[in-house]
Design a protein around this motif. Sequence first.
Motif, PDB file in Angstrom:
ATOM      1  N   THR A   1     -13.100   1.998  -2.155  1.00  0.00           N
ATOM      2  CA  THR A   1     -12.882   1.444  -0.798  1.00  0.00           C
ATOM      3  C   THR A   1     -11.431   1.688  -0.196  1.00  0.00           C
ATOM      4  O   THR A   1     -11.272   1.266   0.887  1.00  0.00           O
ATOM      5  CB  THR A   1     -13.490   0.046  -0.575  1.00  0.00           C
ATOM      6  N   ASP A   2     -10.752   1.392  -1.341  1.00  0.00           N
ATOM      7  CA  ASP A   2      -9.148   1.305  -0.792  1.00  0.00           C
ATOM      8  C   ASP A   2      -8.592   2.596  -1.125  1.00  0.00           C
ATOM      9  O   ASP A   2      -7.579   2.954  -0.540  1.00  0.00           O
ATOM     10  CB  ASP A   2      -8.381   0.285  -1.746  1.00  0.00           C
ATOM     11  N   ALA A   3      -8.906   3.547  -2.324  1.00  0.00           N
ATOM     12  CA  ALA A   3      -8.276   4.687  -2.381  1.00  0.00           C
ATOM     13  C   ALA A   3      -9.125   5.767  -3.063  1.00  0.00           C
ATOM     14  O   ALA A   3     -10.219   5.087  -3.829  1.00  0.00           O
ATOM     15  CB  ALA A   3      -6.948   4.388  -3.211  1.00  0.00           C
ATOM     16  N   SER A   4      -9.263   6.863  -2.919  1.00  0.00           N
ATOM     17  CA  SER A   4     -10.062   7.720  -3.486  1.00  0.00           C
ATOM     18  C   SER A   4      -9.236   8.827  -4.478  1.00  0.00           C
ATOM     19  O   SER A   4      -7.806   8.948  -4.079  1.00  0.00           O
ATOM     20  CB  SER A   4     -10.763   8.627  -2.536  1.00  0.00           C
TER      21      SER A   4
ATOM     22  N   TRP B   1      -5.056  14.552  -5.546  1.00  0.00           N
ATOM     23  CA  TRP B   1      -5.260  14.170  -4.350  1.00  0.00           C
ATOM     24  C   TRP B   1      -5.503  12.551  -4.283  1.00  0.00           C
ATOM     25  O   TRP B   1      -6.320  12.103  -4.935  1.00  0.00           O
ATOM     26  CB  TRP B   1      -6.423  14.795  -3.686  1.00  0.00           C
TER      27      TRP B   1
ATOM     28  N   GLY C   1      -6.645   9.706  -1.565  1.00  0.00           N
ATOM     29  CA  GLY C   1      -6.957   9.403  -0.294  1.00  0.00           C
ATOM     30  C   GLY C   1      -7.082   7.832   0.082  1.00  0.00           C
ATOM     31  O   GLY C   1      -7.090   6.905  -0.629  1.00  0.00           O
ATOM     32  N   ALA C   2      -6.403   7.600   1.294  1.00  0.00           N
ATOM     33  CA  ALA C   2      -6.379   6.388   1.810  1.00  0.00           C
ATOM     34  C   ALA C   2      -6.801   6.283   3.288  1.00  0.00           C
ATOM     35  O   ALA C   2      -6.507   7.569   3.905  1.00  0.00           O
ATOM     36  CB  ALA C   2      -5.160   5.589   1.589  1.00  0.00           C
ATOM     37  N   ARG C   3      -7.214   5.014   3.821  1.00  0.00           N
ATOM     38  CA  ARG C   3      -7.496   5.278   5.389  1.00  0.00           C
ATOM     39  C   ARG C   3      -6.016   5.501   6.366  1.00  0.00           C
ATOM     40  O   ARG C   3      -6.112   6.062   7.089  1.00  0.00           O
ATOM     41  CB  ARG C   3      -7.913   3.908   5.693  1.00  0.00           C
ATOM     42  N   GLU C   4      -5.019   5.081   5.639  1.00  0.00           N
ATOM     43  CA  GLU C   4      -3.783   5.239   6.349  1.00  0.00           C
ATOM     44  C   GLU C   4      -3.173   6.663   6.181  1.00  0.00           C
ATOM     45  O   GLU C   4      -2.007   6.869   6.792  1.00  0.00           O
ATOM     46  CB  GLU C   4      -2.840   4.215   6.080  1.00  0.00           C
ATOM     47  N   GLY C   5      -3.852   7.449   5.419  1.00  0.00           N
ATOM     48  CA  GLY C   5      -3.170   8.767   5.213  1.00  0.00           C
ATOM     49  C   GLY C   5      -3.380   9.381   3.810  1.00  0.00           C
ATOM     50  O   GLY C   5      -3.253   8.236   2.876  1.00  0.00           O
ATOM     51  N   ASN C   6      -3.430  10.503   3.484  1.00  0.00           N
ATOM     52  CA  ASN C   6      -3.648  11.002   2.184  1.00  0.00           C
ATOM     53  C   ASN C   6      -2.384  11.719   1.666  1.00  0.00           C
ATOM     54  O   ASN C   6      -1.943  12.250   2.464  1.00  0.00           O
ATOM     55  CB  ASN C   6      -4.692  12.166   2.377  1.00  0.00           C
ATOM     56  N   ARG C   7      -2.430  11.693   0.379  1.00  0.00           N
ATOM     57  CA  ARG C   7      -1.333  12.244  -0.230  1.00  0.00           C
ATOM     58  C   ARG C   7      -1.623  13.072  -1.200  1.00  0.00           C
ATOM     59  O   ARG C   7      -2.909  13.242  -1.786  1.00  0.00           O
ATOM     60  CB  ARG C   7      -0.618  10.828  -1.019  1.00  0.00           C
ATOM     61  N   VAL C   8      -0.874  14.203  -1.466  1.00  0.00           N
ATOM     62  CA  VAL C   8      -1.103  15.158  -2.376  1.00  0.00           C
ATOM     63  C   VAL C   8       0.241  14.904  -3.579  1.00  0.00           C
ATOM     64  O   VAL C   8       1.483  15.328  -3.208  1.00  0.00           O
ATOM     65  CB  VAL C   8      -1.138  16.378  -1.919  1.00  0.00           C
ATOM     66  N   LEU C   9      -0.023  14.332  -4.709  1.00  0.00           N
ATOM     67  CA  LEU C   9       0.870  14.050  -5.832  1.00  0.00           C
ATOM     68  C   LEU C   9       1.147  15.235  -6.629  1.00  0.00           C
ATOM     69  O   LEU C   9       0.225  15.718  -7.005  1.00  0.00           O
ATOM     70  CB  LEU C   9       0.627  12.854  -6.568  1.00  0.00           C
TER      71      LEU C   9
END
Lengths: 380, 380, 380, 380
Positions: free
Chosen positions: D275-278, D290, D292-300
């Motif tokens: 619910t907070d991050a994927s 990868w 994922g978060a509601r405010e924007g996704n990151r690719v680390l």
Amino acid sequence: MTVTHGTLAAGGGQLGARTLRTAVVGAGFMGWVHAESARRAGGRVVGVTSGKPGKAADAVAAAAAAVGADRGYPDLESMLADAAIDVLHVCTPNSSHAEIAGKALAAGVHVVCEKPLATDVADAATLVTAAAGAGRVAAVPFVYRFHPMVREMRARLAAGQAGIVSTVIGGYLQDWLAGSADRDWRVDPALGGPSRAFADIGSHWCDLFEFVSGDRIARLSAQTVVVRDRGGSGESNEDLATVQFATASGVVGVLVVSQVAAGRKNRLHLEVSGTDASFGFDQEDPERLWVGAREGNRVLMRDPDTLSPGAARYTRLPAGHAQGYQDCFDAFVADTHSAIRGEDLVDGLPTFADGLRAVRITDAVLRSAASGGAWTEVPA
Amino acid sequence: MTVTHGTLAAGGGQLGARTLRTAVVGAGFMGWVHAESARRAGGRVVGVTSGKPGKAADAVAAAAAAVGADRGYPDLESMLADAAIDVLHVCTPNSSHAEIAGKALAAGVHVVCEKPLATDVADAATLVTAAAGAGRVAAVPFVYRFHPMVREMRARLAAGQAGIVSTVIGGYLQDWLAGSADRDWRVDPALGGPSRAFADIGSHWCDLFEFVSGDRIARLSAQTVVVRDRGGSGESNEDLATVQFATASGVVGVLVVSQVAAGRKNRLHLEVSGTDASFGFDQEDPERLWVGAREGNRVLMRDPDTLSPGAARYTRLPAGHAQGYQDCFDAFVADTHSAIRGEDLVDGLPTFADGLRAVRITDAVLRSAASGGAWTEVPA
Amino acid sequence: MTVTHGTLAAGGGQLGARTLRTAVVGAGFMGWVHAESARRAGGRVVGVTSGKPGKAADAVAAAAAAVGADRGYPDLESMLADAAIDVLHVCTPNSSHAEIAGKALAAGVHVVCEKPLATDVADAATLVTAAAGAGRVAAVPFVYRFHPMVREMRARLAAGQAGIVSTVIGGYLQDWLAGSADRDWRVDPALGGPSRAFADIGSHWCDLFEFVSGDRIARLSAQTVVVRDRGGSGESNEDLATVQFATASGVVGVLVVSQVAAGRKNRLHLEVSGTDASFGFDQEDPERLWVGAREGNRVLMRDPDTLSPGAARYTRLPAGHAQGYQDCFDAFVADTHSAIRGEDLVDGLPTFADGLRAVRITDAVLRSAASGGAWTEVPA
Amino acid sequence: MTVTHGTLAAGGGQLGARTLRTAVVGAGFMGWVHAESARRAGGRVVGVTSGKPGKAADAVAAAAAAVGADRGYPDLESMLADAAIDVLHVCTPNSSHAEIAGKALAAGVHVVCEKPLATDVADAATLVTAAAGAGRVAAVPFVYRFHPMVREMRARLAAGQAGIVSTVIGGYLQDWLAGSADRDWRVDPALGGPSRAFADIGSHWCDLFEFVSGDRIARLSAQTVVVRDRGGSGESNEDLATVQFATASGVVGVLVVSQVAAGRKNRLHLEVSGTDASFGFDQEDPERLWVGAREGNRVLMRDPDTLSPGAARYTRLPAGHAQGYQDCFDAFVADTHSAIRGEDLVDGLPTFADGLRAVRITDAVLRSAASGGAWTEVPA
């Protein structure tokens, strides 16, 4: 792991091959990388010395430990005299490359020298002459040549699949010097040389482009910028460079090289566009090759079943199990050892001539930038 | 569709707003696109005429049918005299833009003129003066400005999130003229003008870069190439161009524009690198913005909940339901209508001044290329 | 924009076609989307009424303004009696769909009803019978069918390019209800129905899969979970569901549907694997189709020059200028209008029969989950 | 290469550490991979024997050459008696694992055994007991645990960054058996065991999921399919499997495993949604995670400067120079050697207990599939 194919390239050293006695100058991280690849190629790391002579005994021992060498030496001369070296790897700061490599060649030793081969054209040219005169193998680790998908791109371009090659877009972007407090010996022209970003990473890009295209950058115009004032022994060398160029065969292109581009780590990117097909390679994603065509684009994965022979040669693992940077480095050193033993026809080994070529392009970039971006010929 | 947000931008025309009487010159595909966007903005398409005057009656009727206009006219003059036009959209081949737009302004009509605004600087400058003198809204469809993620990039650069902006890598690559048999009116300098690839798509890139950065290309060096001999009324205009440039604020960059790059359809790509953050936008994937930083890179999707106000303004659909090119075009025309009605503060509408700017850069590119890539100042 | 192709699908309404009188029930965002698409299809939006009858005069006027209708009505009955409606669009909360659609069919009006067509199987089946009895067009906006690359995937599967189809991996993930405070009318079973995540978005996935494959989900096993306690009129309907299934032709697959998956907005994803080729589609990136094969994978972009006819039909813009969600919706409504006029052979229009199908699958999912994931037959 | 960080993990063997005498059973490709990693960990490969005893002298010598061992032996017994082995690597076909590993443990030798540890639960359980009784290190090469970004995902899940973990989507897809003529010893149940696709690669996925989540698959329902009739000693084992499951902590998920999915080579993919991050990981692109978060996704990207300690431990190269599969394997063997020497606290080494766990899940999958997909408990 599921092994799916019987045709994988043999890894490791050739059985029964002569064990090459390897030594290293410079006991930093790159010294370890070179030493490890030498071991993986079946070599024995018999000695190491720091780039700074006259170290105390404990520093000598620490250097041996750091790279896993049989023993450490206080200086190059004593190591050359004592260790019965076949091949010497030069992994010191740039400004000392020429002198060390020269001494090794004079002693009849094969040499692997980190790039830039030298910090000016004259020194690099002298080394090329010395290597030829000595009849020794003299290699420069432009290791990106050893990514299988780079070889695939080269094979397809050589086969004419691109049609008329028309444009090139290139970049090599890093961010490790983006901060105002970032420091490194490379920043100091006295150690790193007059060029930093271009000599360090731009040279990799130019080598890779000329390698895959079989073409030559004939003339260029460049801009360089120092973004950060970093102190040091003199004015800082460049943080970034932009280049526009034309090749001997009339292809036009551009290149951006930067060590201050936030978010990019080692983004060496190359897109060669042709009228029939285009090709794109990104060193941060080295297992794939983008192939563009009007009827649809493909993303080729490294796959021993489908690669051309020149690429399959460097494929050690089944498709879908990633090869990486270390595999390139290992392949480069293994090919160097093969060349030294004279036992194998090695294609595409980067030599001192290629190192000189990179220094010449770097020199042209600096000269162009110093004269307001004037178009400058790059001697062949 | 699941509607998740209450804050989506209102689409369509303003209720109760005056219906603008719209007319179109040029009944091709772009004529239809302009007409459709006008309808979606609440306008009425009252007339159309072909770019070539004196058409027979059935051709006039066909033009009306093609763009969905109330009626067709045999020529511009009769349409201007009869149709009580508020705004005229000029969608004819490039070489006729200046004359048609000039006549419309002289008739007191607002104008939307396809780019390039004119095929030389003098004509474009004359139109800017004419529009100012007439006090009419005069817009050029640099519609990529209306992608929400372009606005997001602009807002973040304006807020200084990039730190020191250092380099720009740009490209606009297509492949629709890569084949030896590909033809189009744009290829003929008599219709398309002296520049093709750069005027047609390079101008889009330059407008977008200057729009998002708030900076100006101050000087440039360019190469142009004709890859294909295509016949036509004279020597073909360029298939591709490469450009190196410096901006008024000292940022350096490169650009490749090509219509012969296999595998690329409308790859308008822009990567602006800074010391704190970098930004990348690709028109073929317009719903995302790449944001690079040393601590990790992000791929922002268009999301009304997280965008800055300047970007949220152009967001019509919830996140994850793609907006596209037509949405940009609609937003451009809607903003143009708002400006005409004087009822809304519109930010970022591309005007004839922007059209002139693009012609000036194109002219500098041609002049530089003609003189061997000489560095050439771009007048502000 | 550069228009490169002469074969683009005609947009907008058919010239000379009868203007369809359209009305809408429900003046929310979806009401506006339906109304706008009707206008773009050449229809006239003659009336609107809120889903809740008996509104005050100002609310009636506001509804008309919100969707751009000629006038608002206090209730459905008065609108049906007065507005000479050809087609009614039902855009109200789920629990009211069946009653409203039923009344419209009884009045001899064509109907477009939002999904889920009804909140139980019996109601949906009654509507299918009613539509057939009335001889009216009755459509459900499973609009993802109208992405050109979905049609391309369907055409290639129909042509047998996959070889033996073996597995399916599917997902529809959103995050708009991931937070503990997130609310919506859909959460309340009294308004949204007994199923939420599956009825709302899982139904889209199932329709799309059966549409592209020409196959049917024959039996399934499901799990549902309520992650958040959200209050409301009763127990909350499900936040997520997982499903395992087998099709009529023996293909096996899995599906995850969630409205609480952080980072995903409308990730409807579908990967159909075959022995010769595999196909992947992602609704968040709808302009591309992934085609996997042993000899190399392709990423096809929507391109009118290379698509199969069934996909090219829905291509309105040149390759590289993105089409989006609104284009799908417009195409769906345009096809519905064509079907109503009987003037065009429309392929793939989602009808009430498809709506019933989705309700049946949803019902099977709920029944399976309620019995511990028992394998459950889905009636054909 | 530019070395940017001083904190890279030390590679290679510990200096001064005792050299472990390593032997290998099985002289195929995997035998070589194990032997090479042992050498890189500082071990010495003292002996090898083929999985089939009684080989002729030249076959024995060829085996020694193939893996680079000091000498070859005709059978396991003679090697155990003669070679003073510290650790034995079992790299033979599946059906012989249990017997060979059991003999080694009985001889007091540490063991690394390829997965599946055994082809039935009883044998695997016996080995776990034997290893515990002997007090020997007994490891199974679930090497994907050693990708740094897998460790990063695990650290972030352990820290609770996901919020409520809700769903899991998984897959392990290959295509090397997609063709009708493809053969391998694994296809024959007599050699490969009753399960093929699941035992071979599904087991990898399950181990990885349970490792990163710290959760356990508690119950599952499965389908298996034989797509190709391949001959062999009996009915072929499965080409693919689909699984639906619930974990001990109530998370629900799905998994597809296939060796006949065209276009996928080793696509082990895992998306854990919270619910907070994927978090998403793909073994074909192992340098990225990868988030994922509601405010924007990151690719680390793997970056020693930003990873958590558990991930940084396995980072040998600077960011942007890819690590690959061999680096994982090397790290696994290095950790095994550390555990054998008892000199290092090793976290996350996959042991025979993990091997047994995988066999239990495989067994549950086969039993469920055999009973029409009945929900089946997986013993802890």
